[in-house]
Enzyme design. Structure first.
Site, PDB file in Angstrom:
ATOM      1  N   ARG A 107      -0.074   2.761   3.971  1.00 46.15           N
ATOM      2  CA  ARG A 107       1.216   3.334   4.349  1.00 46.15           C
ATOM      3  C   ARG A 107       2.103   2.237   4.910  1.00 46.15           C
ATOM      4  O   ARG A 107       1.652   1.371   5.666  1.00 46.15           O
ATOM      5  CB  ARG A 107       1.018   4.445   5.392  1.00 46.15           C
ATOM      6  CG  ARG A 107       0.326   5.686   4.838  1.00 46.15           C
ATOM      7  CD  ARG A 107       1.280   6.469   3.950  1.00 46.15           C
ATOM      8  NE  ARG A 107       0.661   7.626   3.335  1.00 46.15           N
ATOM      9  CZ  ARG A 107       0.211   7.666   2.086  1.00 46.15           C
ATOM     10  NH1 ARG A 107       0.276   6.572   1.338  1.00 46.15           N
ATOM     11  NH2 ARG A 107      -0.297   8.775   1.577  1.00 46.15           N
ATOM     12  N   HIS A 148       4.251   0.817  -5.189  1.00 45.68           N
ATOM     13  CA  HIS A 148       3.465   1.982  -4.797  1.00 45.68           C
ATOM     14  C   HIS A 148       2.660   2.528  -5.976  1.00 45.68           C
ATOM     15  O   HIS A 148       2.743   3.708  -6.340  1.00 45.68           O
ATOM     16  CB  HIS A 148       4.359   3.086  -4.222  1.00 45.68           C
ATOM     17  CG  HIS A 148       3.623   3.956  -3.233  1.00 45.68           C
ATOM     18  ND1 HIS A 148       4.175   4.442  -2.080  1.00 45.68           N
ATOM     19  CD2 HIS A 148       2.348   4.423  -3.234  1.00 45.68           C
ATOM     20  CE1 HIS A 148       3.303   5.167  -1.404  1.00 45.68           C
ATOM     21  NE2 HIS A 148       2.163   5.178  -2.108  1.00 45.68           N
TER      22      HIS A 148
END
Length: 312
Positions: A227, A275
């Site tokens: 994250r 990502h």
């Protein structure tokens, strides 16, 4: 009685998931399922959740709602929603785990072998310096959930000494497992390559900051497929500029897509991946969703339930 399953996401995801979910429901013996992206709020029994925009859904408008089943492993955008009082399950499936293991293993090997110098730095100079063996390169993984454990075991199988750290003590055969504040410091000091696979919670935000970066060995490499909020970005850039951190390969960011003006793009010691470390796959995720609805209808415990007190 028909069980109504609302697919609360984007039209693009609906097109991707409709057929795999239908097949998975049939394979699970769920013959009386009505799956749609538009069901009257008062008639929704289960919600498959992966919104593309606003994440402030009012769950109180669904009086029949039994559970919310997220397509994402991360649930930080929904867990604090005060209207969500039914069970929340996050996504854990073998496709997601395999994808993360491949990304982590690939980039650890890339930095361990010094592949960038050979792929990007061809200078015409013959410099036959072999890298050390895996047993001489220490890897630390912060986060020993499903993803961190799988990645750690894959690296250990290749011969890397792997230390895993988690908030609560865990035991994984083949890994050196640490926990707590003292354990975190110890785990960082033996990290030639550091992998961040923690959830985004109040306790983990900015866990990689000026102090913890300083605890890493000189020349350490940082990988973050977890994250974006785990890293104090200014502190990491400063550690890269000083040379204390040799390189950072980052897949998750506080703002996504990463803005073109973000300093990470221009820093030669940073690799940005968009990502992609572990994407939920429709086929395998649909199997997990179907199994959880089967369990819910049978009165059995749901898989991968979120503990709101822990934040994951």
């Amino acid at each position: 009685m028909t069980t109504n399953v609302l697919f609360h996401s984007t039209p693009k995801r609906w097109a991707e998931y409709q057929a795999p979910l239908t097949r998975a429901f049939a394979a699970a013996g769920l013959d009386d399922i009505h799956l749609a992206e538009d069901i009257p709020a008062a008639e929704v029994d289960y919600m498959i959740y992966a919104p593309g925009g606003a994440t402030d859904h009012d769950f109180s408008q669904h009086p029949r709602l039994k559970a919310v089943l997220s397509l994402w492993a991360g649930i930080e955008t929904i867990i604090d929603n005060p209207t969500l009082t039914v069970p929340l399950a996050r996504m854990v499936d073998h496709g997601l785990t395999q994808g993360m293991t491949e990304w982590v293993t690939g980039h650890v090997l890339r930095h361990h072998l010094g592949m960038d110098a050979h792929i990007l730095g061809q200078t015409g100079t013959w410099d036959p310096v072999a890298p050390p063996l895996a047993q001489e390169r220490r890897v630390t993984i912060l986060g020993l959930g499903t993803l961190g454990t799988a990645a750690g075991l894959a690296l250990a199988a290749l011969g890397f000494p792997v230390t895993g750290w988690s908030r609560s003590q865990k035991s994984v055969a083949g890994l050196s497992c640490l926990s707590g504040d003292a354990g975190l410091l110890q785990a960082l000091t033996v990290a030639d390559i550091l992998v961040l696979l923690l959830p985004d919670t109040a306790a983990t935000r900015d866990i990689l900051n000026a102090d913890t970066l300083a605890a890493l060995p000189e020349g350490a490499v940082v990988l973050n497929p977890g994250r974006g909020a785990l890293i104090d970005d200014a502190a990491l850039l400063a550690a890269l500029d000083s040379g204390h951190i040799r390189h950072a390969t980052l897949d998750a960011f506080r703002i996504e897509p990463l803005p073109p003006e973000d300093p990470y793009w221009a820093n030669p010691k940073v690799t940005v991946t968009p990502h992609i470390a572990s994407e939920t796959r429709a086929i395998t995720a649909s199997e997990v969703i179907a199994e959880n609805i089967r369990r819910g209808e049978a009165g059995e415990p749901l898989l991968h339930l979120v503990d709101r007190s822990l934040g994951y």
